[in-house]
Design a protein around this motif. Structure first.
Motif, PDB file in Angstrom:
ATOM      1  N   LYS B  65       0.833  -1.214   0.000  1.00  0.00           N
ATOM      2  CA  LYS B  65       0.000   0.000   0.000  1.00  0.00           C
ATOM      3  C   LYS B  65       0.864   1.259   0.000  1.00  0.00           C
ATOM      4  CE  LYS B  65      -3.124  -1.308   3.325  1.00  0.00           C
ATOM      5  NZ  LYS B  65      -4.225  -1.130   4.264  1.00  0.00           N
ATOM      6  N   VAL B  66       0.694   2.092  -1.017  1.00  0.00           N
ATOM      7  CA  VAL B  66       1.383   3.379  -1.019  1.00  0.00           C
ATOM      8  C   VAL B  66       0.325   4.485  -0.909  1.00  0.00           C
ATOM      9  CG1 VAL B  66       1.495   3.382  -3.564  1.00  0.00           C
ATOM     10  CG2 VAL B  66       2.956   4.935  -2.235  1.00  0.00           C
ATOM     11  N   ALA B  67       0.529   5.343   0.096  1.00  0.00           N
ATOM     12  CA  ALA B  67      -0.438   6.417   0.333  1.00  0.00           C
ATOM     13  C   ALA B  67       0.150   7.750  -0.106  1.00  0.00           C
ATOM     14  CB  ALA B  67      -0.799   6.470   1.805  1.00  0.00           C
ATOM     15  N   PHE B  68      -0.642   8.539  -0.842  1.00  0.00           N
ATOM     16  CA  PHE B  68      -0.266   9.906  -1.184  1.00  0.00           C
ATOM     17  C   PHE B  68      -1.138  10.850  -0.358  1.00  0.00           C
ATOM     18  CE2 PHE B  68       2.424  10.749  -4.986  1.00  0.00           C
ATOM     19  CZ  PHE B  68       2.801   9.438  -5.264  1.00  0.00           C
ATOM     20  N   VAL B  69      -0.509  11.769   0.348  1.00  0.00           N
ATOM     21  CA  VAL B  69      -1.276  12.827   1.000  1.00  0.00           C
ATOM     22  C   VAL B  69      -0.812  14.145   0.399  1.00  0.00           C
ATOM     23  CG1 VAL B  69      -1.844  14.006   3.136  1.00  0.00           C
ATOM     24  CG2 VAL B  69      -1.577  11.526   3.124  1.00  0.00           C
ATOM     25  N   MET B  70      -1.697  14.735  -0.417  1.00  0.00           N
ATOM     26  CA  MET B  70      -1.266  15.937  -1.142  1.00  0.00           C
ATOM     27  C   MET B  70      -1.918  17.194  -0.580  1.00  0.00           C
ATOM     28  SD  MET B  70      -4.098  16.287  -2.968  1.00  0.00           S
ATOM     29  CE  MET B  70      -5.424  15.236  -2.483  1.00  0.00           C
ATOM     30  N   GLY B  71      -1.693  18.296  -1.286  1.00  0.00           N
ATOM     31  CA  GLY B  71      -2.114  19.583  -0.739  1.00  0.00           C
ATOM     32  C   GLY B  71      -3.598  19.841  -0.841  1.00  0.00           C
ATOM     33  N   ALA B  72      -4.097  19.953  -2.063  1.00  0.00           N
ATOM     34  CA  ALA B  72      -5.513  20.286  -2.246  1.00  0.00           C
ATOM     35  C   ALA B  72      -6.027  19.572  -3.481  1.00  0.00           C
ATOM     36  CB  ALA B  72      -5.690  21.802  -2.405  1.00  0.00           C
ATOM     37  N   GLU B  73      -7.052  18.784  -3.265  1.00  0.00           N
ATOM     38  CA  GLU B  73      -7.619  17.954  -4.340  1.00  0.00           C
ATOM     39  C   GLU B  73      -8.014  18.784  -5.557  1.00  0.00           C
ATOM     40  OE1 GLU B  73      -8.262  14.620  -5.900  1.00  0.00           O
ATOM     41  OE2 GLU B  73      -8.740  14.183  -3.829  1.00  0.00           O
ATOM     42  N   SER B  74      -8.427  20.042  -5.294  1.00  0.00           N
ATOM     43  CA  SER B  74      -9.004  20.853  -6.368  1.00  0.00           C
ATOM     44  C   SER B  74      -7.968  21.332  -7.387  1.00  0.00           C
ATOM     45  CB  SER B  74      -9.701  22.064  -5.759  1.00  0.00           C
ATOM     46  OG  SER B  74      -8.765  22.851  -5.072  1.00  0.00           O
ATOM     47  N   ASP B  75      -6.707  21.287  -7.048  1.00  0.00           N
ATOM     48  CA  ASP B  75      -5.688  21.865  -7.914  1.00  0.00           C
ATOM     49  C   ASP B  75      -5.333  20.907  -9.063  1.00  0.00           C
ATOM     50  OD1 ASP B  75      -3.390  22.874  -9.089  1.00  0.00           O
ATOM     51  OD2 ASP B  75      -2.696  23.766  -7.215  1.00  0.00           O
ATOM     52  N   ALA B  87      -1.084   5.509 -12.361  1.00  0.00           N
ATOM     53  CA  ALA B  87      -0.561   4.681 -13.444  1.00  0.00           C
ATOM     54  C   ALA B  87       0.613   3.831 -12.958  1.00  0.00           C
ATOM     55  CB  ALA B  87      -0.137   5.570 -14.613  1.00  0.00           C
ATOM     56  N   GLU B  88       1.513   4.471 -12.206  1.00  0.00           N
ATOM     57  CA  GLU B  88       2.704   3.750 -11.775  1.00  0.00           C
ATOM     58  C   GLU B  88       2.366   2.711 -10.699  1.00  0.00           C
ATOM     59  OE1 GLU B  88       5.242   3.777 -13.359  1.00  0.00           O
ATOM     60  OE2 GLU B  88       6.889   2.989 -12.153  1.00  0.00           O
ATOM     61  N   ALA B  89       1.454   3.057  -9.812  1.00  0.00           N
ATOM     62  CA  ALA B  89       1.051   2.109  -8.778  1.00  0.00           C
ATOM     63  C   ALA B  89       0.405   0.884  -9.421  1.00  0.00           C
ATOM     64  CB  ALA B  89       0.083   2.770  -7.800  1.00  0.00           C
ATOM     65  N   GLU B  95      -1.259  -0.896  -4.260  1.00  0.00           N
ATOM     66  CA  GLU B  95      -2.533  -0.268  -3.967  1.00  0.00           C
ATOM     67  C   GLU B  95      -2.286   1.205  -3.638  1.00  0.00           C
ATOM     68  OE1 GLU B  95      -5.910  -0.323  -0.500  1.00  0.00           O
ATOM     69  OE2 GLU B  95      -4.659  -2.113  -0.735  1.00  0.00           O
ATOM     70  N   LEU B  96      -2.999   2.099  -4.315  1.00  0.00           N
ATOM     71  CA  LEU B  96      -2.792   3.536  -4.091  1.00  0.00           C
ATOM     72  C   LEU B  96      -3.886   4.114  -3.203  1.00  0.00           C
ATOM     73  CD1 LEU B  96      -1.292   6.233  -4.864  1.00  0.00           C
ATOM     74  CD2 LEU B  96      -2.989   6.465  -6.679  1.00  0.00           C
TER      75      LEU B  96
END
Lengths: 345, 358
Positions: B65-75, B87-89, B95-96
């Motif tokens: 499992k690789v988790a991404f926590v980014m800044g703001a979904e809307s951007d 794509a890479e996951a 699992e992303l």
């Protein structure tokens, strides 16, 4: 015209007591004070940089003023009725992107040859969506019994959130290119859309100060129980008030579309605060029952003059917030002074 | 599938130092910083310099499992990043988990998201910290839970617990903007030029780095260009539009505009079109949003400086996959991906590659 207007009828039926001093008469005329403040600002900014005193700058100020005055007058009417509408800024962005989507699909599709028809449909979409959000506000207030602050906070979140989700944060372009071509000045510093806004504001002025609609609004804002007792259908009138506010915000959304040639989900974000500021600076009371369209018009003009003035003077435009804060403080103080001066009710 | 993804890896790896990269690959050193703006042209050609060459034993990360926590979904920037990550996951069978606040770019909203994601016990966490200091404890917490941590785009202050930090080179982007602007206004030493800069935020590291890179390049290479004004739009295009409108009035002889992000480019483009100055005042924008790319083709926007968020994400997934396999030798501590200039002459193939998916 503004200089000769008198203080609006006081909710509690108190009249401004025959002026005991010239000072008191003066502070009771918010419009006169605002006009003086505005003239002083124009003189001041022009002394700092003579370019400020030009048609070009007037044109820039009016482009900012028009959408602000639309939502501010809508907000004024809500505030006179004793409510508050926090959703107007979000409606600006929301209607802007919805109509941009509609115009794009029409312009890329069957109506590619008729840009002005597409734009007309765009206005219609903004109007309908604005009215609908206003209707939802009034339903939440009238039937879900939410206080206006919460009801419109709900639609603020819903509208700005949906605008972001639908667009994924990116501006929506692809509509008629004629949109931006409408923005340049046409007569003096006035562009065609700005002139239309002036007409809309005049109509609203008559609505508020010369028609039954306005009398009902003041009556409800002063004392909604008394208004109901007097036979006013308060729920129905409140519905009209919030729908009108939504409509104004929708028109502002379309105005931004014309300026930018695109709808952006971030457009209008926080504009409800600018609108409330214009209303308060214009002498209205958040407690309801008090306010004048001419005051709000001048309040909006002062805010946008400050914006352009600071940019032309080379001052960090962030100072605008400080200036606006000071103006609100002064306006609110004058409002409070008038109240105490009005005497016991 | 593992092999192919590795082959394409590092497609636009940190030009600054193809050599440095190679050196770092062969040695097991894990500290290399490539922030040089100078050698930017080496960009795409350094594809083969990928660190994947470091003899990795094929190790199965399927189901990790690789988790991404980014800044703001809307951007759209993060949307493009999501495409690359997904794509890479998928290619690696991982699992992303993709999480972040809907629209607010702030540590106050991000820290709870990190906590919530860590509760799902991921194997790796790719964090785009919204604040270098505030997210430091979150990184420590993840590390303590045995989670491999990478940073993308922005970083935490102390990178000790961070396996790799992959970022677009914003300073390089600013310098490229200066080059493009100088070219567009036909810079000649001895003639005075006036330009303005429209920004969104006074504090966002991207804005600051781009402005610094821009100023530095102007000072070094184009001393006769004067930056006469800067202002901030809080990411609202109409505010950017107001700023530009007033500047065009204030400086009738304005030569160029550097719009530091998408919304500023949008507001500036509208102002130039409305005042009939499109093509007359040079406008260099940032970020390859599809609509802005269209405006480049129309000649309203002179050029756009593009980042490659999808590639940043892809490299981050690759790096954490390597780390999960214990292949730490080939992982760069810091990878800087140079920006790309899009203008009228950019090929369709490059346009396709660099335009953001919105």
């Amino acid at each position: 015209m503004a200089t000769t207007e008198t203080h609006s009828p006081n909710p509690a039926g108190t009249q401004v007591v025959v002026a005991s001093s010239r000072f008191k008469t003066l502070i009771s005329n918010q419009q006169f004070i605002l006009l003086i403040v505005w003239i002083l600002m124009v003189i001041g900014f022009s002394l700092i940089n003579h370019i400020f005193f030009s048609v070009g700058v007037a044109e820039n100020i009016l482009l900012d003023w028009a959408p602000l005055v639309l939502i501010a007058v809508g907000e004024l009417i809500v505030i006179i009725s004793g409510g508050i509408d926090l959703s107007v800024g979000a409606i600006v962005g929301f209607t802007g992107v919805i109509s941009a989507f509609a115009m794009r699909s029409l312009y890329e599709g069957s109506l590619a040859e008729q840009p002005y028809l597409v734009l007309a449909i765009g206005v219609l979409v903004c109007v309908i969506v604005g009215l609908l959000v206003g209707l939802i506000n009034s339903l939440l207030i009238n039937y879900a019994k939410l206080v206006p602050f919460i009801a419109t906070l709900v639609t603020l979140g819903a509208c700005s959130g949906m605008a972001l989700v639908f667009t994924k944060g990116a501006p929506v372009m692809g509509g008629p290119r004629e949109a931006i071509a409408l923005s340049p000045a046409w007569i003096g510093p006035f562009s065609r859309p700005v002139l239309i806004v002036v007409v809309v504001v005049l109509i609203l002025w008559a609505f508020v100060h010369k028609a039954r609609f306005g009398r009902y609004t003041f009556a409800i804002g002063s004392n909604s129980f008394a208004a109901r007792a007097a036979g006013i259908n308060v729920k129905r009138h409140v519905t009209k008030v919030y729908m009108l506010s939504g409509l104004m915000a929708g028109l502002a959304g379309f105005f931004f579309y014309l300026r930018l040639g695109s709808g952006a989900p971030t457009s209008g974000l926080g504009n409800e605060l600018d609108a409330i500021a214009a209303v308060v600076i214009g002498g209205a009371a958040l407690t309801g029952g008090v306010g004048r369209v001419s005051g709000t018009v001048l309040g909006a003009l002062i805010l946008t003059t400050v914006t352009s003035g600071l940019i032309i003077s080379g001052v960090d435009p962030q100072w605008k917030r400080v200036v606006v804060a000071a103006l609100i403080a002064i306006a609110a103080t004058l409002q409070a002074l008038r109240k105490t001066e009005g005497g016991a009710s | 599938m593992f092999g192919t993804s590795k082959a394409s890896r590092g497609l636009i790896v940190a030009a600054g130092a193809a050599t440095l990269l190679l050196a770092a690959c062969s040695s097991s050193s894990s500290s290399s910083t490539t922030s040089s703006a100078a050698a930017s042209s080496a960009a795409a050609t350094s594809a083969s310099a990928s660190s994947s060459a470091s003899g990795s034993a094929a190790c199965d990360v399927t189901g990790k499992k690789v988790a991404f926590v980014m800044g703001a979904e809307s951007d759209p920037f993060f949307q493009a990043m999501k495409v690359g990550a997904a794509a890479e996951a998928q290619a690696k069978g991982m699992e992303l988990i993709w999480q972040g606040d809907a629209k607010e770019y702030s540590p106050a909203t991000q820290i709870p998201v990190v906590d919530q994601v860590l509760a799902q016990k991921p194997d790796a966490l790719v964090l785009i910290p919204t604040d270098p200091k505030a997210l430091q404890p979150s990184v420590a917490k993840a590390k303590a839970a045995g989670v491999i941590v990478a940073n993308v785009d922005t970083k935490v202050e102390d990178l000790t617990d961070v396996t790799t930090f992959i970022t677009g080179d914003n300073a390089d982007g600013g310098a490229k903007a200066a080059d493009s602007l100088a070219g567009a206004i036909g810079y000649k030493a001895g003639t005075k030029y006036k330009v303005v800069v429209g920004l969104s935020s006074e504090t966002a590291t991207t804005n600051v780095a781009r402005l610094e890179g821009f100023k530095k390049a102007i000072a070094e290479k184009y001393p006769d260009i004067e930056i006469v004004d800067v202002a901030y739009s809080q990411s609202k295009p109409e505010v950017a539009n107001t700023n530009i409108n007033n500047w065009l009035t204030k400086y009738p002889d304005l030569n160029g505009i550097f719009a530091i992000d998408g919304t500023n480019a949008q507001g500036a483009a509208a102002a130039l079109q409305a005042k009939g100055l499109a093509g007359k005042v040079a406008l260099v924008g940032y970020d390859a949003y599809p609509d802005n790319v269209k405006l480049v083709k129309d000649g309203v926007i002179t050029s756009l400086i593009a980042q490659v968020p999808a590639d940043e994400a892809k490299q981050a997934v690759d790096a954490v996959a390597d780390a999960l396999c214990g292949n730490t030798a080939g992982i760069q501590k810091e990878v800087v991906i140079p920006n790309f200039t899009i203008d009228k002459n950019t090929s369709e193939a490059d346009l396709k590659k660099y335009t953001y998916v919105a």
